[in-house]
Design a protein around this motif. Structure first.
Motif, PDB file in Angstrom:
ATOM      1  N   THR A   1      -7.321  -3.282   0.740  1.00 36.93           N
ATOM      2  CA  THR A   1      -6.974  -3.372  -0.734  1.00 36.93           C
ATOM      3  C   THR A   1      -5.654  -2.396  -0.911  1.00 36.93           C
ATOM      4  OG1 THR A   1      -8.149  -1.450  -1.031  1.00 36.93           O
ATOM      5  CG2 THR A   1      -9.260  -3.338  -1.197  1.00 36.93           C
ATOM      6  N   VAL A   2      -5.163  -2.293  -1.978  1.00 36.49           N
ATOM      7  CA  VAL A   2      -4.149  -1.657  -2.541  1.00 36.49           C
ATOM      8  C   VAL A   2      -4.093  -0.111  -2.119  1.00 36.49           C
ATOM      9  CG1 VAL A   2      -4.740  -1.270  -4.925  1.00 36.49           C
ATOM     10  CG2 VAL A   2      -2.089  -1.694  -4.123  1.00 36.49           C
ATOM     11  N   GLY A   3      -5.512   0.535  -1.965  1.00 37.87           N
ATOM     12  CA  GLY A   3      -5.661   1.699  -1.689  1.00 37.87           C
ATOM     13  C   GLY A   3      -5.799   2.034  -0.265  1.00 37.87           C
ATOM     14  N   ALA A   4      -5.688   1.153   0.430  1.00 37.58           N
ATOM     15  CA  ALA A   4      -6.021   1.430   1.834  1.00 37.58           C
ATOM     16  C   ALA A   4      -4.518   2.092   2.339  1.00 37.58           C
ATOM     17  CB  ALA A   4      -5.750  -0.149   2.901  1.00 37.58           C
ATOM     18  N   MET A   5      -4.756   2.981   3.437  1.00 40.22           N
ATOM     19  CA  MET A   5      -3.946   3.742   4.119  1.00 40.22           C
ATOM     20  C   MET A   5      -2.958   3.116   4.946  1.00 40.22           C
ATOM     21  SD  MET A   5      -4.427   6.736   2.507  1.00 40.22           S
ATOM     22  CE  MET A   5      -3.199   7.676   3.276  1.00 40.22           C
TER      23      MET A   5
ATOM     24  N   VAL B   1       0.929  -1.188  -0.103  1.00 41.18           N
ATOM     25  CA  VAL B   1       0.144   0.120  -0.085  1.00 41.18           C
ATOM     26  C   VAL B   1       0.849   1.216   0.045  1.00 41.18           C
ATOM     27  CG1 VAL B   1      -1.998  -1.229   1.320  1.00 41.18           C
ATOM     28  CG2 VAL B   1      -0.221   0.264   2.559  1.00 41.18           C
ATOM     29  N   ARG B   2       0.410   2.324  -0.313  1.00 40.77           N
ATOM     30  CA  ARG B   2       1.007   3.585  -0.336  1.00 40.77           C
ATOM     31  C   ARG B   2       1.692   3.935   0.932  1.00 40.77           C
ATOM     32  NH1 ARG B   2      -2.478   7.832  -3.046  1.00 40.77           N
ATOM     33  NH2 ARG B   2      -3.751   6.639  -1.803  1.00 40.77           N
TER      34      ARG B   2
ATOM     35  N   ALA C   1       3.572   3.464  -3.615  1.00 43.97           N
ATOM     36  CA  ALA C   1       3.704   2.225  -2.931  1.00 43.97           C
ATOM     37  C   ALA C   1       5.169   1.645  -3.224  1.00 43.97           C
ATOM     38  CB  ALA C   1       2.909   1.123  -3.950  1.00 43.97           C
TER      39      ALA C   1
END
Length: 179
Positions: free
Chosen positions: A151-155, A113-114, A120
């Motif tokens: 998800t990959v968009g989670a903080m 995740v970012r 990322a």
């Protein structure tokens, strides 16, 4: 007027979470309590994720979460340098440099995740020039689920929160950096 970076030392982040068992986490790159090598620091360093190996985690482990966190970063919430989710239970080591933004060297099913740097993948230690030494906590969390459900968009903070209730044990290394 310049802002002073002098402030109290942040607490050790995992001491504030519910107590869990520990397991062995070692690295060819990082020695606990010692300065981080240039290879794992932000540019002009190599900016490569450290090699990690772990063992002794509970038999009930179903996956791992790997993260790097600087509690000493200016601001109230520290700085997440790397968050790697859904590492398969069959993976017990990561090679030096696997944390590239493309993720093409990650174990099957694992994803970044970012971090707080906005991308990322791994971002090396880069404390502000002139600040006191920062501590970089590298943690591998043994989880009781195969998929954490993020998800990959989670903080990063949301991933950490989701992991708290699924963490069986944790291995931690801490390195320091100062510019």
């Amino acid at each position: 007027m310049a802002v002073s970076l002098t402030r109290p030392l942040a607490p050790e982040p995992y001491a504030m979470l519910p107590h869990v068992a520990s397991f062995d986490l070692v690295s060819e790159d990082v020695r606990h309590g010692e300065p981080l090598p240039d290879s794992v620091q932000a540019p002009p360093g190599g900016n490569a994720s450290p090699q990690l190996s772990w063992s002794g985690f509970p038999a009930q482990t179903r996956s791992f979460l790997v993260n790097v966190f600087d509690p000493d970063a200016p601001g109230a919430s520290g700085f997440w340098h790397w968050v790697l989710v859904d590492v398969p239970v069959t993976t017990t080591s990561l090679a030096h440099g696997v944390g590239t933004p493309e993720g093409n060297r990650l174990p099957p099913g694992a994803f970044h995740v970012r971090g707080d740097h906005g991308l990322a993948g791994y971002e090396g230690a880069g404390p502000p020039h002139g600040d006191r030494p920062h501590r970089y906590y590298i943690a591998v969390h043994a989880l009781d689920v195969e998929r954490l459900g993020v998800t990959v968009g989670a903080m990063p903070g949301a991933v950490s929160l989701a992991a708290v209730r699924h963490t069986l044990a944790r291995g931690v290394l801490m390195g320091t950096a100062q510019r």
